[in-house]
Design an enzyme around this catalytic site. Structure first.
Site, PDB file in Angstrom:
ATOM      1  N   TYR A 116     -29.288  -6.061-100.259  1.00 11.56           N
ATOM      2  CA  TYR A 116     -29.044  -4.525-100.498  1.00 11.56           C
ATOM      3  C   TYR A 116     -27.942  -3.899 -99.928  1.00 11.56           C
ATOM      4  CZ  TYR A 116     -29.856   0.547-101.056  1.00 11.56           C
ATOM      5  OH  TYR A 116     -29.644   1.777-101.482  1.00 11.56           O
ATOM      6  N   GLU A 176     -24.296   2.044-105.138  1.00 10.21           N
ATOM      7  CA  GLU A 176     -25.463   1.272-104.799  1.00 10.21           C
ATOM      8  C   GLU A 176     -25.463   0.181-105.346  1.00 10.21           C
ATOM      9  OE1 GLU A 176     -30.109   2.562-103.975  1.00 10.21           O
ATOM     10  OE2 GLU A 176     -29.674   2.744-105.713  1.00 10.21           O
TER      11      GLU A 176
END
Length: 397
Positions: free
Chosen positions: A118, A206
């Site tokens: 992530y 993101e």
């Protein structure tokens, strides 16, 4: 301004970030053609069908599917396009899917195992610096990772005077447990991602997951991107990417007539001039036992036309049971605002079926109250903040 995945990936690729390649399709036939073209360009034999909506968790709602042949591409694309996709980040009604991204399969076999990470780039407002947040636990809800295993969440703050330093990119790659060619690839990926964030005037980049492929390449498999609305005047190419179908239709209409409007879930509509006063007005409504239905800043020109437009926008919300107009007359005179309210009320006729409380303070406030009181209209006038709060409580009860 939020972007679709394929648009975010387009920006990333323009800054040298390796991405999972794909082609957008608007119907099943286009999806098949996109799959054929993608196979020619990338050699992929399997294809991922991804719904393009402004919401995360698409896979949980059935918006991401793997197709192993062209027949499955056609079938799955036909199922996803047109569906109302419900995810943890949408309302119960979901969002209608108008297009899908046909993407290459990047989980191919190779000499090493694939890994998912992530990574996001955003502003740390407390520190006043850009922050890179990352975790070796990618491909799942980062909120869940933060709650259950907070030690697996890492951050790297960037000094705006010098930008991202090479040692910081290396530290990120090290904390993700990478070595060899994957380590070098990750440092390049991080540097390019940071540059994309900075030079596109973004609020957020993101990537979940960032993938280490079986042959040690690092790429963005997904992309959630938000661009600062205030910078769109110098990013016309990005402004053209706006998909109004994904936004609240009332907010879109308000923006078109120059009103700053945010839709909320309450029962008292707000019409205010100035963001600070708007926030105070929402607090006032809460203290009076109501819930604000919107944030609406009419700015410094609250004339009859602008007030009427604001009325029409607020009344599109069926949950509104009362409207509170709270204006401070500094640049604009209160008597002009009062006359604008009266004229708008009369122009709209029977369209206004809810009580209206008007609190005007500042230049010519007393004259404004006199205009409202003598108008013969069902308008409750107030001068003091507490008086307005009491009237809100009265009409709601």
């Amino acid at each position: 301004m939020n972007l679709h995945e394929y648009q975010g990936k387009e920006i990333l690729a323009s800054f040298g970030v390796r991405i999972q390649r794909g082609i957008v399709a608007h119907n099943a036939a286009e999806a098949v053609e996109a799959a054929k073209r993608l196979t020619q360009e990338t050699g992929t034999s399997w294809h991922v069908i991804k719904a393009q909506v402004h919401a995360g968790g698409r896979g949980k709602g059935g918006g991401v599917k793997l197709a192993k042949n062209l027949k499955e591409v056609e079938s799955l694309a036909g199922q996803i396009i047109g569906m109302n996709l419900v995810t943890p980040q949408t309302s119960a009604e979901g969002k209608k899917v108008h297009q899908v991204l046909i993407a290459e399969d990047v989980y191919y076999p190779g000499p090493s195992e694939t890994s998912e990470f992530y990574m996001s780039v955003l502003l740390n407002r407390a520190a006043g610096r850009t922050m890179i947040m990352y975790s070796p636990e990618g491909g799942m809800d980062i909120e869940e990772v933060a709650e259950k295993t907070p030690h697996l969440i890492f951050t790297e703050e960037v000094d705006p005077a010098v930008g991202l330093m090479p040692f910081q990119a290396r530290r990120i790659a090290f904390n993700l447990g990478l070595s060899g060619n994957a380590f070098k690839e990750m440092t390049k990926f991080v540097s390019a991602l940071y540059r994309a964030y900075q030079e596109s005037d973004a609020n957020l980049f993101e990537i979940n997951p960032v993938l280490k492929t079986s042959d040690d390449k690092i790429m963005a498999v997904d992309a959630k991107v938000s661009i600062d609305d205030n910078a769109l005047y110098r990013r016309p190419r990005y402004a053209e990417m706006r998909d109004l179908r994904e936004e609240n239709p009332i907010e879109v209409e308000a923006r078109a007539v120059g009103l700053n409007y945010v839709d909320l879930d309450g029962n008292v509509g707000c019409m205010v001039n100035g963001a600070g006063l708007a926030m105070a007005t929402m607090d006032l409504i809460k203290m009076a036992g109501g819930e604000p239905a919107n944030f609406l800043d009419v700015g410094g020109t609250a004339d009859a036309k602008r007030v009427e437009e604001a009325f029409r926008i607020i009344l599109k919300d069926p949950n509104v049971k009362a409207i509170l107009i709270n204006i401070f007359g500094g640049i604009v005179r209160c008597d002009r605002v009062a006359q604008g309210v009266v004229d708008a009320y009369r122009n709209m006729g029977d369209a206004i079926q809810v009580p209206i409380i008007v609190r005007l303070q500042g230049t010519n406030a007393e004259l404004a109250k006199e205009i409202l009181d003598q108008s013969g209209l069902a308008v409750h006038s107030a001068v003091q903040f507490q008086e307005a709060a009491d009237k809100v409580k009265e009409v709601l009860s």
